[in-house]
Design an enzyme around this catalytic site. Structure first.
Site, PDB file in Angstrom:
ATOM      1  N   ARG A  10      32.496  69.909   1.665  1.00 20.01           N
ATOM      2  CA  ARG A  10      32.195  68.646   2.343  1.00 20.01           C
ATOM      3  C   ARG A  10      32.442  67.477   1.400  1.00 20.01           C
ATOM      4  O   ARG A  10      32.765  67.676   0.243  1.00 20.01           O
ATOM      5  CB  ARG A  10      30.743  68.642   2.805  1.00 20.01           C
ATOM      6  N   GLY A  11      32.347  66.295   1.945  1.00 18.56           N
ATOM      7  CA  GLY A  11      32.649  65.102   1.163  1.00 18.56           C
ATOM      8  C   GLY A  11      34.038  64.616   1.534  1.00 18.56           C
ATOM      9  O   GLY A  11      34.974  65.410   1.596  1.00 18.56           O
ATOM     10  N   ALA A  12      34.169  63.337   1.804  1.00 20.84           N
ATOM     11  CA  ALA A  12      35.426  62.826   2.353  1.00 20.84           C
ATOM     12  C   ALA A  12      36.655  63.209   1.528  1.00 20.84           C
ATOM     13  O   ALA A  12      37.577  63.856   2.048  1.00 20.84           O
ATOM     14  CB  ALA A  12      35.327  61.308   2.516  1.00 20.84           C
ATOM     15  N   ARG A  29      36.211  67.837  11.520  1.00 19.41           N
ATOM     16  CA  ARG A  29      35.259  66.746  11.295  1.00 19.41           C
ATOM     17  C   ARG A  29      36.015  65.448  11.495  1.00 19.41           C
ATOM     18  O   ARG A  29      37.044  65.219  10.880  1.00 19.41           O
ATOM     19  CB  ARG A  29      34.648  66.805   9.880  1.00 19.41           C
ATOM     20  N   GLN A  41      21.792  66.050   1.473  1.00 13.11           N
ATOM     21  CA  GLN A  41      22.828  66.136   0.432  1.00 13.11           C
ATOM     22  C   GLN A  41      22.349  65.494  -0.881  1.00 13.11           C
ATOM     23  O   GLN A  41      22.744  65.915  -1.963  1.00 13.11           O
ATOM     24  CB  GLN A  41      24.118  65.422   0.872  1.00 13.11           C
ATOM     25  N   ASP A 100      33.234  57.295   3.811  1.00 13.64           N
ATOM     26  CA  ASP A 100      34.047  58.257   4.569  1.00 13.64           C
ATOM     27  C   ASP A 100      35.232  57.581   5.219  1.00 13.64           C
ATOM     28  O   ASP A 100      36.227  58.240   5.524  1.00 13.64           O
ATOM     29  CB  ASP A 100      33.172  58.942   5.626  1.00 13.64           C
ATOM     30  N   ASN A 119      29.774  55.364   6.143  1.00 15.89           N
ATOM     31  CA  ASN A 119      29.242  56.343   5.194  1.00 15.89           C
ATOM     32  C   ASN A 119      28.073  57.074   5.830  1.00 15.89           C
ATOM     33  O   ASN A 119      27.716  56.839   6.990  1.00 15.89           O
ATOM     34  CB  ASN A 119      28.819  55.632   3.891  1.00 15.89           C
ATOM     35  N   LYS A 120      27.472  57.985   5.057  1.00 16.88           N
ATOM     36  CA  LYS A 120      26.393  58.807   5.591  1.00 16.88           C
ATOM     37  C   LYS A 120      25.308  57.973   6.270  1.00 16.88           C
ATOM     38  O   LYS A 120      24.944  56.907   5.767  1.00 16.88           O
ATOM     39  CB  LYS A 120      25.771  59.608   4.437  1.00 16.88           C
TER      40      LYS A 120
HETATM   41  C1  LIG Z   1      32.779  60.795  -1.823  1.00 15.38           C
HETATM   42  S1  LIG Z   1      32.113  61.608  -0.448  1.00 15.38           S
HETATM   43  C2  LIG Z   1      31.910  60.375   0.690  1.00 15.38           C
HETATM   44  C3  LIG Z   1      30.902  60.720   1.748  1.00 15.38           C
HETATM   45  O1  LIG Z   1      31.065  62.029   2.347  1.00 15.38           O
HETATM   46  C4  LIG Z   1      29.756  62.539   2.662  1.00 15.38           C
HETATM   47  O2  LIG Z   1      29.658  63.009   3.962  1.00 15.38           O
HETATM   48  P1  LIG Z   1      29.352  64.588   4.241  1.00 15.38           P
HETATM   49  O3  LIG Z   1      28.313  65.045   3.265  1.00 15.38           O
HETATM   50  O4  LIG Z   1      28.886  64.603   5.684  1.00 15.38           O
HETATM   51  O5  LIG Z   1      30.679  65.273   4.061  1.00 15.38           O
HETATM   52  C5  LIG Z   1      28.856  61.349   2.488  1.00 15.38           C
HETATM   53  O6  LIG Z   1      28.920  60.481   3.605  1.00 15.38           O
HETATM   54  C6  LIG Z   1      29.477  60.728   1.273  1.00 15.38           C
HETATM   55  O7  LIG Z   1      28.985  59.481   0.965  1.00 15.38           O
END
Ligand SMILES: CSC[C@H]1O[C@H](OP(=O)(O)O)[C@H](O)[C@@H]1O
Length: 367
Positions: free
Chosen positions: A58-60, A95, A206, A247, A257-258
């Site tokens: 996960r993570g953008a 996603r 997270q 994101d 973002n989250k």
């Molecule tokens: C550098 S990661 C950016 C962003 O991605 C995460 O989302 P997820 O945990 O749902 O994949 C989160 O929004 C981070 O800030």
């Protein structure tokens, strides 16, 4: 990043012992952290789609690299246009919010569909590795530009610099180094006196499970706080800046973002706390007009709100329900922070006020 005595990235190709000449893709299973360290090896694009959807990866920026490797896995089965198009569609559907996934799939497909089928598989692995290596270089640059911002803040105040971050935008959310946490690692490694407030970041936690784990591994001082504590800490002068990831960012600097990021930005604005967003340029959607209207906000399963995972006294990980049986729940996974609430956007090309982002984009070639 160094874990114990070993250097790790979050994703890497491994030779498939059962099939000489074939590769698998190894990932760190992020749903097992912080209580277990588990490496998964994926053999097909479907396994990659499932891993992205389950947020094992996960993570953008990382799901962009993961999608690129997913297409390499697909091309190992077959490199026809139809196979690759089907794989691309599955990956894009896994996603919807982080634009990095679309960016990586479009870049891979541009390259692969333009060449003979016989050459596609080898090139897919090469291009996926290039995307991964570029992410590392971009994040190292973000670290240095963000470090300069932190050093400027520290020059204005004696003692410890208190930084609040939301969700996980560390090395686990990228191929390595992270985005929002990259300047924090650089500051810590440069000997700066820093402390990090880590938002737990409900419902997937997270922050509590991944950012806390990362910072602990690196030795960075931190305290985990509930999501609702940040405004109070800012009111009491205990937050010197906020740094988050993203994101998807519009060309005018609106930041997706989250979920919960927007509320932190409102509290920061109300308390004159600088609000920084660390953004690799593949996270910028140059076609995006109106972020609040046009960004697809992922609605994740209600069970992520109803259930929480934790470590029992017996050392096993169990899920427990935190809501009454029969409750309904809503679970939007992201929100949009308007550019007016963003102090500076930290990119690999430097730090920009939202109003200056568009001009920067005009000067650089998309990667
Ligand atoms: C550098 S990661 C950016 C962003 O991605 C995460 O989302 P997820 O945990 O749902 O994949 C989160 O929004 C981070 O800030």
């Amino acid at each position: 990043m160094k874990i114990g005595q070993q250097l790790f990235r979050t994703i890497w190709p491994v030779t498939d012992a059962a099939l000489p000449g074939h590769y698998q893709v190894a990932i760190i299973d992020q749903t097992a952290l912080p209580h277990a360290w588990r490496i998964l090896t994926l053999n097909s694009v479907q396994q990659m789609v499932d891993a992205i959807r389950k947020m094992q990866v996960r993570g953008a920026p990382l799901i962009g690299a993961a999608a690129a490797y997913g297409l390499a896995l697909a091309s190992q089965q077959s490199s026809t246009d139809e196979t690759l198009q089907a794989a691309a569609s599955s990956l894009l559907a896994s996603r919807p919010t982080a634009v990095n996934l679309r960016w990586a799939v479009e870049r891979m497909m541009r390259e692969l569909l333009a060449m003979p089928e016989a050459l596609r598989c080898a090139h897919a692995w090469l291009e996926a590795s290039r995307i991964a290596d570029e992410d590392v270089r971009i994040n190292q640059s973000i670290a240095q530009h963000g470090l300069a911002l932190l050093q400027a803040l520290a020059a204005e105040k004696p003692g410890c610099l208190n930084i609040l971050t939301h969700c996980n935008a560390g090395w686990l959310a990228t191929v390595d180094w992270g985005t929002a946490l990259a300047p924090i690692y650089a500051a810590f490694d440069a000997g700066m006196d820093i402390h990090v407030w880590v938002d737990e970041t409900r419902p997937r936690n997270q922050g509590a499970s991944l950012t806390a784990w990362e910072l602990q591994q690196h030795g960075v001082p931190y305290k985990v706080i509930c999501d609702n504590a940040g405004g109070h800490l800012m009111q009491h002068g205990q937050v010197d800046c906020v740094i988050v990831g993203a994101d998807r960012v519009s060309r005018v600097g609106d930041v997706c973002n989250k979920i919960g990021t927007y509320l932190k930005a409102l509290a920061a604005a109300d308390n004159q706390v600088p609000f920084y967003v660390a953004v690799p340029t593949p996270t910028i959607d140059r076609q995006l007009e109106d972020a609040i209207r046009d960004i697809p906000i992922e609605e994740r399963p209600a069970d992520e709100v109803h259930m929480m995972a934790g470590l029992t006294s017996a050392g096993t990980v169990e899920y427990v329900r935190v809501t009454p049986e029969g409750s309904a729940a809503a679970n939007p996974a992201f929100d949009v922070t308007p550019a007016r609430l963003v102090t500076s956007i930290i990119t690999e090309h430097g730090c920009y006020a939202p109003k200056d982002l568009h001009d920067m984009l005009q000067r650089i070639d998309p990667i």
